[in-house]
Write a protein that holds these residues in place. Sequence first.
Motif, short mmCIF file in Angstrom:
data_model
loop_
_atom_site.label_atom_id
_atom_site.label_comp_id
_atom_site.label_asym_id
_atom_site.label_seq_id
_atom_site.Cartn_x
_atom_site.Cartn_y
_atom_site.Cartn_z
N TYR A 167 0.63 -1.28 -0.01
CA TYR A 167 0.50 -0.12 0.32
C TYR A 167 0.74 1.19 0.22
CZ TYR A 167 -4.06 -2.93 1.41
OH TYR A 167 -4.80 -4.12 1.17
N VAL A 168 2.45 0.96 0.21
CA VAL A 168 2.92 2.32 0.11
C VAL A 168 3.30 2.26 -1.16
CG1 VAL A 168 4.91 3.52 1.33
CG2 VAL A 168 3.22 3.06 2.66
N VAL A 169 5.13 1.22 -0.95
CA VAL A 169 5.69 1.49 -2.59
C VAL A 169 4.71 1.90 -3.62
CG1 VAL A 169 7.11 0.27 -3.75
CG2 VAL A 169 6.91 0.17 -1.43
N PRO A 170 3.49 0.80 -3.87
CA PRO A 170 2.96 1.03 -5.74
C PRO A 170 2.79 2.08 -5.29
CG PRO A 170 2.65 -1.29 -3.84
CD PRO A 170 2.40 -0.48 -2.95
N VAL A 171 2.14 3.23 -4.04
CA VAL A 171 1.44 4.75 -4.72
C VAL A 171 2.76 5.39 -5.60
CG1 VAL A 171 1.65 6.16 -4.04
CG2 VAL A 171 -0.30 4.86 -2.57
N PHE A 172 4.04 5.29 -5.34
CA PHE A 172 4.66 5.69 -6.36
C PHE A 172 5.53 5.02 -7.22
CE2 PHE A 172 4.53 7.60 -1.42
CZ PHE A 172 5.13 8.76 -2.05
N GLN A 173 5.47 3.56 -7.42
CA GLN A 173 6.55 2.96 -8.24
C GLN A 173 5.47 2.94 -9.26
OE1 GLN A 173 7.61 -1.22 -6.93
NE2 GLN A 173 9.72 -0.11 -7.02
N ARG A 174 4.10 2.55 -9.12
CA ARG A 174 3.34 2.87 -9.85
C ARG A 174 2.98 3.75 -11.11
NH1 ARG A 174 -0.27 -2.67 -8.20
NH2 ARG A 174 0.83 -4.26 -7.09
N GLY A 175 3.17 4.82 -9.72
CA GLY A 175 2.93 5.52 -11.04
C GLY A 175 1.18 6.75 -10.47
N ALA A 176 0.51 5.92 -9.55
CA ALA A 176 -0.36 6.33 -8.94
C ALA A 176 -0.66 7.60 -8.69
CB ALA A 176 -0.66 5.40 -7.78
N PHE A 177 -0.17 7.71 -7.48
CA PHE A 177 0.55 9.12 -6.66
C PHE A 177 0.81 9.82 -7.81
CE2 PHE A 177 2.93 12.63 -3.99
CZ PHE A 177 1.22 13.04 -3.69
N ALA A 178 1.50 9.78 -9.07
CA ALA A 178 2.00 11.16 -9.96
C ALA A 178 0.56 11.74 -11.12
CB ALA A 178 2.85 10.53 -10.52
N THR A 179 -0.39 9.94 -10.84
CA THR A 179 -1.30 10.43 -11.64
C THR A 179 -2.16 11.42 -11.20
OG1 THR A 179 -0.43 8.05 -12.36
CG2 THR A 179 -2.63 8.88 -13.69
N ALA A 180 -2.87 11.22 -10.08
CA ALA A 180 -2.75 11.30 -8.75
C ALA A 180 -2.55 13.63 -8.54
CB ALA A 180 -3.56 10.68 -7.04
N LEU A 181 -1.77 13.44 -9.13
CA LEU A 181 -1.08 14.72 -8.79
C LEU A 181 -1.98 15.20 -10.23
CD1 LEU A 181 1.94 14.88 -6.91
CD2 LEU A 181 0.04 15.97 -6.16
N PHE A 182 -1.38 14.87 -11.06
CA PHE A 182 -1.98 15.29 -12.53
C PHE A 182 -3.41 15.51 -12.51
CE2 PHE A 182 2.18 14.14 -15.02
CZ PHE A 182 2.44 15.24 -15.19
N ALA A 183 -3.65 14.93 -12.30
CA ALA A 183 -5.59 14.38 -12.11
C ALA A 183 -6.25 15.96 -10.89
CB ALA A 183 -6.78 13.68 -11.04
N VAL A 184 -5.44 16.52 -9.96
CA VAL A 184 -5.89 17.77 -9.31
C VAL A 184 -5.75 18.80 -10.10
CG1 VAL A 184 -4.57 19.24 -8.19
CG2 VAL A 184 -4.80 16.56 -7.04
N VAL A 185 -4.49 18.24 -10.95
CA VAL A 185 -4.05 19.68 -12.41
C VAL A 185 -5.25 19.69 -13.42
CG1 VAL A 185 -2.41 20.45 -13.69
CG2 VAL A 185 -1.14 19.93 -11.64
N MET A 186 -5.85 18.91 -13.61
CA MET A 186 -6.52 18.39 -15.01
C MET A 186 -8.02 18.83 -14.11
SD MET A 186 -5.61 14.26 -15.66
CE MET A 186 -7.07 14.54 -15.73
N TYR A 187 -8.36 18.91 -13.79
CA TYR A 187 -9.92 19.34 -12.17
C TYR A 187 -9.27 20.75 -11.88
CZ TYR A 187 -12.74 14.92 -12.83
OH TYR A 187 -13.20 13.95 -13.19
N ALA A 188 -8.28 21.18 -12.20
CA ALA A 188 -7.95 22.67 -11.52
C ALA A 188 -8.73 23.58 -13.12
CB ALA A 188 -6.43 22.90 -10.77
N GLY A 189 -8.57 22.87 -14.36
CA GLY A 189 -8.03 23.60 -15.26
C GLY A 189 -9.76 23.58 -15.67
N ALA A 190 -10.40 22.77 -15.29
CA ALA A 190 -11.72 22.21 -15.22
C ALA A 190 -13.07 22.70 -15.07
CB ALA A 190 -11.80 21.25 -15.81
N LEU A 191 -12.50 23.75 -13.74
CA LEU A 191 -13.24 24.21 -12.71
C LEU A 191 -14.70 25.36 -13.35
CD1 LEU A 191 -11.83 23.21 -9.47
CD2 LEU A 191 -13.82 22.08 -10.30
#
Length: 328
Positions: free
Chosen positions: A54-78
């Motif tokens: 539950y910790v290593v995959p958050v970074f190693q699988r790119g999940a946290f990076a993708t989630a940050l991009f989701a924040v960036v995405m929605y910031a432009g869509a609001l």
Amino acid sequence: MIFLISLGLAAAFAAASRKALKKRPYVFYAAAVLISAASGAFTFSGAPDWARLYVVPVFQRGAFATALFAVVMYAGALKNGSRLIKLLMPVRGELSIFAAILVFGHNIAYGKTYFRYLFASPERLDTQTLAAAVISLALLCLLIPLTVTSFPRVRKKMKARTWKKLQRTAYAYYALVYVHVMLLTVPAARAGRSGYALTVLAYSVVFLGYAAMRIRKALRKRPFAVMFSPYAGAAFALAAVCTVAFPAASAAEPGIEPTPLAAVAADTGTRRYNDGTYTGSGEGYNGSVTVSVTIENDAVTELAVAGHSDDKAYFGDAWDAIYPAVLE
């Protein structure tokens, strides 16, 4: 589950570090480089189960990076002028750079295997994984210029029109990220692998929801029926994805079980082991691994994989190393 955890972490990170990220961005970038180097270089096989799952995959699988991009995405869509836009837009570029550095770490971790196979032994990759690897290269080609031009010093040296035109390629990047994830997760969901149906649903809601909101924002001055159409399209796309992934997952074929093979009756001579074929199971990375071992005249003569849920490329490397060692 990993992506849902990452979404929560990304939202908390954006809210808590917003001012510090704007004030000292390079401290965060350095931290991202260290995280990327660690996730790319180490396997963490000796880590506790909770960290490995539950910790290593958050970074190693790119999940946290993708989630940050989701924040960036929605910031432009609001909606323009909303409170969230006022909070997030000033650090949108910094969040993008931080996320991009983490993505490079993800590509190092998995590229060591998949990019090597892509260029040297593409036949070892199944069709979906091969397509996902090719898309990864396209994503890197988009991400590098997007990241470089997000630095204020670079942006200031570019013409505004040129910079804005290049940044619009981020839409293609987001779309390819979604396709990349679906190529890797839908087959696993269809095979009934635990948690993958939820992963498909979570990514689909986030990315298709963003697409609907972004298109609706572009059509904000059009009639209501036209403005509503992006949501209808997103709902239709989500239903199509669920139709492909979920029914098959609920009625998925069970994991491959070893064929019962009766062991040969015990010999009465001086042999230490009874001749025969025996099976056993142990935990792999993504689930149980079952193998059979054939013994003749006190020697292991054959090994066979009866079932596993791990990635073909990774399992193949492990099996190629273990097989001759066990026989020896």
